[in-house]
Write a protein that holds these residues in place. Sequence first.
Motif, PDB file in Angstrom:
ATOM      1  N   ALA A  85       0.795  -1.231   0.000  1.00 53.17           N
ATOM      2  CA  ALA A  85       0.000   0.000   0.000  1.00 53.17           C
ATOM      3  C   ALA A  85       0.825   1.277   0.000  1.00 53.17           C
ATOM      4  CB  ALA A  85      -0.941   0.006   1.204  1.00 53.17           C
ATOM      5  N   VAL A  86       2.057   1.191   0.473  1.00 52.19           N
ATOM      6  CA  VAL A  86       2.865   2.408   0.560  1.00 52.19           C
ATOM      7  C   VAL A  86       4.092   2.297  -0.345  1.00 52.19           C
ATOM      8  CG1 VAL A  86       2.076   2.962   2.898  1.00 52.19           C
ATOM      9  CG2 VAL A  86       4.124   1.605   2.610  1.00 52.19           C
ATOM     10  N   PRO A  87       4.630   3.435  -0.772  1.00 50.49           N
ATOM     11  CA  PRO A  87       5.820   3.398  -1.633  1.00 50.49           C
ATOM     12  C   PRO A  87       7.001   2.710  -0.946  1.00 50.49           C
ATOM     13  CG  PRO A  87       4.834   5.590  -1.621  1.00 50.49           C
ATOM     14  CD  PRO A  87       4.131   4.794  -0.568  1.00 50.49           C
ATOM     15  N   ALA A  88       7.894   2.169  -1.756  1.00 42.85           N
ATOM     16  CA  ALA A  88       9.024   1.388  -1.250  1.00 42.85           C
ATOM     17  C   ALA A  88       9.890   2.175  -0.272  1.00 42.85           C
ATOM     18  CB  ALA A  88       9.868   0.876  -2.413  1.00 42.85           C
ATOM     19  N   ASP A  89      10.098   3.467  -0.530  1.00 43.97           N
ATOM     20  CA  ASP A  89      10.933   4.251   0.388  1.00 43.97           C
ATOM     21  C   ASP A  89      10.270   4.404   1.753  1.00 43.97           C
ATOM     22  OD1 ASP A  89       9.041   5.943  -0.919  1.00 43.97           O
ATOM     23  OD2 ASP A  89      10.201   7.718  -0.337  1.00 43.97           O
ATOM     24  N   GLU A  90       8.934   4.475   1.779  1.00 46.62           N
ATOM     25  CA  GLU A  90       8.224   4.563   3.055  1.00 46.62           C
ATOM     26  C   GLU A  90       8.201   3.212   3.771  1.00 46.62           C
ATOM     27  OE1 GLU A  90       4.435   6.537   2.672  1.00 46.62           O
ATOM     28  OE2 GLU A  90       5.329   8.080   1.397  1.00 46.62           O
ATOM     29  N   VAL A  91       8.234   2.128   3.005  1.00 46.98           N
ATOM     30  CA  VAL A  91       8.350   0.803   3.620  1.00 46.98           C
ATOM     31  C   VAL A  91       9.681   0.722   4.357  1.00 46.98           C
ATOM     32  CG1 VAL A  91       8.613  -1.672   3.162  1.00 46.98           C
ATOM     33  CG2 VAL A  91       6.846  -0.379   1.970  1.00 46.98           C
ATOM     34  N   GLU A  92      10.740   1.142   3.685  1.00 49.58           N
ATOM     35  CA  GLU A  92      12.069   1.083   4.286  1.00 49.58           C
ATOM     36  C   GLU A  92      12.163   2.002   5.510  1.00 49.58           C
ATOM     37  OE1 GLU A  92      16.728   1.850   3.039  1.00 49.58           O
ATOM     38  OE2 GLU A  92      15.160   2.092   1.546  1.00 49.58           O
ATOM     39  N   GLU A  93      11.573   3.169   5.406  1.00 51.71           N
ATOM     40  CA  GLU A  93      11.690   4.171   6.457  1.00 51.71           C
ATOM     41  C   GLU A  93      10.778   3.903   7.659  1.00 51.71           C
ATOM     42  OE1 GLU A  93       9.739   8.523   6.555  1.00 51.71           O
ATOM     43  OE2 GLU A  93      11.215   8.210   4.982  1.00 51.71           O
ATOM     44  N   GLY A  94       9.514   3.586   7.410  1.00 49.57           N
ATOM     45  CA  GLY A  94       8.548   3.502   8.503  1.00 49.57           C
ATOM     46  C   GLY A  94       8.113   2.110   8.902  1.00 49.57           C
ATOM     47  N   VAL A  95       8.080   1.190   7.952  1.00 52.75           N
ATOM     48  CA  VAL A  95       7.574  -0.158   8.221  1.00 52.75           C
ATOM     49  C   VAL A  95       8.707  -1.097   8.615  1.00 52.75           C
ATOM     50  CG1 VAL A  95       6.316  -2.110   7.234  1.00 52.75           C
ATOM     51  CG2 VAL A  95       5.611   0.222   6.677  1.00 52.75           C
ATOM     52  N   TRP A  96       9.839  -0.997   7.931  1.00 54.49           N
ATOM     53  CA  TRP A  96      10.953  -1.910   8.156  1.00 54.49           C
ATOM     54  C   TRP A  96      11.392  -2.012   9.624  1.00 54.49           C
ATOM     55  CZ3 TRP A  96      13.210  -6.086   6.994  1.00 54.49           C
ATOM     56  CH2 TRP A  96      14.473  -6.372   7.525  1.00 54.49           C
ATOM     57  N   PRO A  97      11.508  -0.901  10.366  1.00 56.76           N
ATOM     58  CA  PRO A  97      11.961  -1.032  11.756  1.00 56.76           C
ATOM     59  C   PRO A  97      11.102  -1.994  12.590  1.00 56.76           C
ATOM     60  CG  PRO A  97      12.033   1.257  11.101  1.00 56.76           C
ATOM     61  CD  PRO A  97      11.354   0.507   9.981  1.00 56.76           C
ATOM     62  N   HIS A  98       9.831  -2.126  12.260  1.00 61.51           N
ATOM     63  CA  HIS A  98       8.950  -3.034  12.997  1.00 61.51           C
ATOM     64  C   HIS A  98       9.075  -4.471  12.499  1.00 61.51           C
ATOM     65  CE1 HIS A  98       7.275   0.534  14.768  1.00 61.51           C
ATOM     66  NE2 HIS A  98       7.084   1.027  13.547  1.00 61.51           N
ATOM     67  N   LEU A  99       9.470  -4.638  11.230  1.00 63.75           N
ATOM     68  CA  LEU A  99       9.613  -5.973  10.650  1.00 63.75           C
ATOM     69  C   LEU A  99      10.978  -6.586  10.924  1.00 63.75           C
ATOM     70  CD1 LEU A  99       8.052  -5.364   7.112  1.00 63.75           C
ATOM     71  CD2 LEU A  99       6.935  -6.232   9.177  1.00 63.75           C
ATOM     72  N   ALA A 100      11.988  -5.761  11.151  1.00 64.37           N
ATOM     73  CA  ALA A 100      13.361  -6.242  11.311  1.00 64.37           C
ATOM     74  C   ALA A 100      13.500  -7.354  12.348  1.00 64.37           C
ATOM     75  CB  ALA A 100      14.286  -5.079  11.625  1.00 64.37           C
ATOM     76  N   PRO A 101      12.874  -7.259  13.525  1.00 66.77           N
ATOM     77  CA  PRO A 101      13.023  -8.353  14.494  1.00 66.77           C
ATOM     78  C   PRO A 101      12.454  -9.690  13.990  1.00 66.77           C
ATOM     79  CG  PRO A 101      12.184  -6.402  15.594  1.00 66.77           C
ATOM     80  CD  PRO A 101      12.160  -6.120  14.117  1.00 66.77           C
ATOM     81  N   LEU A 102      11.412  -9.638  13.165  1.00 68.05           N
ATOM     82  CA  LEU A 102      10.829 -10.868  12.617  1.00 68.05           C
ATOM     83  C   LEU A 102      11.766 -11.552  11.637  1.00 68.05           C
ATOM     84  CD1 LEU A 102       7.240  -9.595  11.726  1.00 68.05           C
ATOM     85  CD2 LEU A 102       7.877 -11.022  13.660  1.00 68.05           C
ATOM     86  N   LEU A 103      12.595 -10.764  10.963  1.00 68.98           N
ATOM     87  CA  LEU A 103      13.430 -11.279   9.885  1.00 68.98           C
ATOM     88  C   LEU A 103      14.910 -11.358  10.266  1.00 68.98           C
ATOM     89  CD1 LEU A 103      11.704  -9.300   7.011  1.00 68.98           C
ATOM     90  CD2 LEU A 103      11.303 -11.655   7.693  1.00 68.98           C
ATOM     91  N   SER A 104      15.180 -11.276  11.546  1.00 67.95           N
ATOM     92  CA  SER A 104      16.574 -11.438  11.973  1.00 67.95           C
ATOM     93  C   SER A 104      16.885 -12.928  12.064  1.00 67.95           C
ATOM     94  CB  SER A 104      16.795 -10.748  13.322  1.00 67.95           C
ATOM     95  OG  SER A 104      16.006 -11.374  14.310  1.00 67.95           O
ATOM     96  N   GLY A 105      18.126 -13.241  12.122  1.00 68.06           N
ATOM     97  CA  GLY A 105      18.525 -14.640  12.222  1.00 68.06           C
ATOM     98  C   GLY A 105      18.614 -15.305  10.864  1.00 68.06           C
ATOM     99  N   ASN A 106      18.982 -16.564  10.892  1.00 67.58           N
ATOM    100  CA  ASN A 106      19.125 -17.343   9.664  1.00 67.58           C
ATOM    101  C   ASN A 106      17.775 -17.649   9.048  1.00 67.58           C
ATOM    102  OD1 ASN A 106      21.912 -17.473   9.994  1.00 67.58           O
ATOM    103  ND2 ASN A 106      21.747 -19.266  11.308  1.00 67.58           N
ATOM    104  N   LEU A 107      17.777 -17.859   7.759  1.00 67.54           N
ATOM    105  CA  LEU A 107      16.554 -18.175   7.029  1.00 67.54           C
ATOM    106  C   LEU A 107      15.864 -19.416   7.601  1.00 67.54           C
ATOM    107  CD1 LEU A 107      14.754 -17.466   4.613  1.00 67.54           C
ATOM    108  CD2 LEU A 107      16.295 -18.756   3.165  1.00 67.54           C
ATOM    109  N   ALA A 108      16.624 -20.422   7.970  1.00 68.36           N
ATOM    110  CA  ALA A 108      16.049 -21.662   8.504  1.00 68.36           C
ATOM    111  C   ALA A 108      15.350 -21.451   9.849  1.00 68.36           C
ATOM    112  CB  ALA A 108      17.133 -22.728   8.644  1.00 68.36           C
TER     113      ALA A 108
END
Length: 187
Positions: A85-108
């Motif tokens: 729903a939001v432009p890619a730069d806004e995803v990186e700026e506003g959404v990513w900080p909340h998603l980062a903990p979910l995507l930390s660690g190894n892929l497995a």
Amino acid sequence: AGVLSVMDESMALHGSMHGAEERDMLFGRIFTCAALLRSGRLAAEPAPRRSGHASTVARELCFCAGKKSFLQELCAVLLCELIEAVPADEVEEGVWPHLAPLLSGNLAEWSCHALLIAMRLSRRVPTATFNALLPHISLRDGSLLHATNLPALVPVLKGASIAHPRLHAVWDGILAHGFRSASHTPP
């Protein structure tokens, strides 16, 4: 802003809440976020406010997903809608900080919910941005789904096969990826 404010006031979670009351408040908060996303109101906001509201919605969905395991898939699907729903730069700026903990660690070690979000993120943000956000994950042709990552994806996908009474939403993303790849392959 008004809807998010009313949500905070009328669906506040208190330490004394238990069981059905807490569940109902969490569902109310999630459905409020879903209404903002699916109505198109969030996407229609001017850039500075949209970024702030997108960050608030992402924070709220991550919070709700962390409270109850049965809410994780629903929140992941809505986070994917937010990414779209939001432009890619806004995803990186506003959404990513909340998603980062979910995507930390190894892929497995990721959950199937994290994989769903990462697949959508890899399609939405430029590959260079994705590589900067997740340097420990390799993309090939802008996709997480390639031969190098398959051994690490096996445990994640096994975990995605236990959603009852249907398949987890990550399988929809995998099938869509497969059909997109097949349509680009020359006969």
